[in-house]
Write a protein that holds these residues in place. Sequence first.
Motif: not given
Length: 246
Positions: A5-29
């Motif tokens: 992990q990185d120890l670097n705080p963020r200000r907002r939820p990473a919606l696009v990052t999560w979205g990309l992960i979900i799309v990749n997982v769905c395609v793999f399934l």
Amino acid sequence: MIPLQDLNPRRRPALVTWGLIIVNVCVFLFELSLSGEARQSFFRNWGFTPGLFFDDYFSVLTGQNPWQSYLSLFTHLFIHGGWLHLIGNMWTLWIFGDNVEDRLGPFRFLLFYLTTGILATLTHALIYSDSVVPLVGASGAISAVMGAYFMMYPFARILVLIPVFFIPLFVEIPAFLYLGLWFLMQFYSGLFSLALPGSVGGIAWFAHLGGFLTGALTYKLFCKRPCRFYRDEEGVFGAFFDLDKP
């Protein structure tokens, strides 16, 4: 070294990052739901094949429509060849992508991810222009995210796992050190792949290199706020963002 992990705080939820992960997982399934032959056909149709892209003769032989070669520049970024391939890429995207998205903003981050991913693939394609092996995976785009992170947060702390004689050693190191070593490993592996074809095959080293350099060199074009460079007391350069400007 395995990044945890990185120890670097963020200000907002990473919606696009999560979205990309979900799309990749769905395609793999979806890939897993296919039979072996259908899965190979899926890779051929939607993975990026340099030979089909640069030479229409290959398209005639395979019966693939030329437009599909251009579309595959985008679709191959969401296809993975196995669980380890998927997990490794998505874990790395989560570690580094959330902070890059936080600075670029969701829309600009998505545009950055897709654009640099395609440019990374073209780097591989220019070197292996006659290859008929489909290229799949998000590695090129994720390498670009790592390149941007290298420039934006060089002194952020990365928690890594270093196995020492089967003993797990957990160490915090600066991002520039981890990412710099990672880049050197890709560079030398790419050279070996050219000098000794087949010895380190199966990995698109030059897509990784092209992605990292593209991300490091172009991230400022996608910044939501002005990016400025600074030099700290030790004379080391980094980047910051003027949060007072829209």
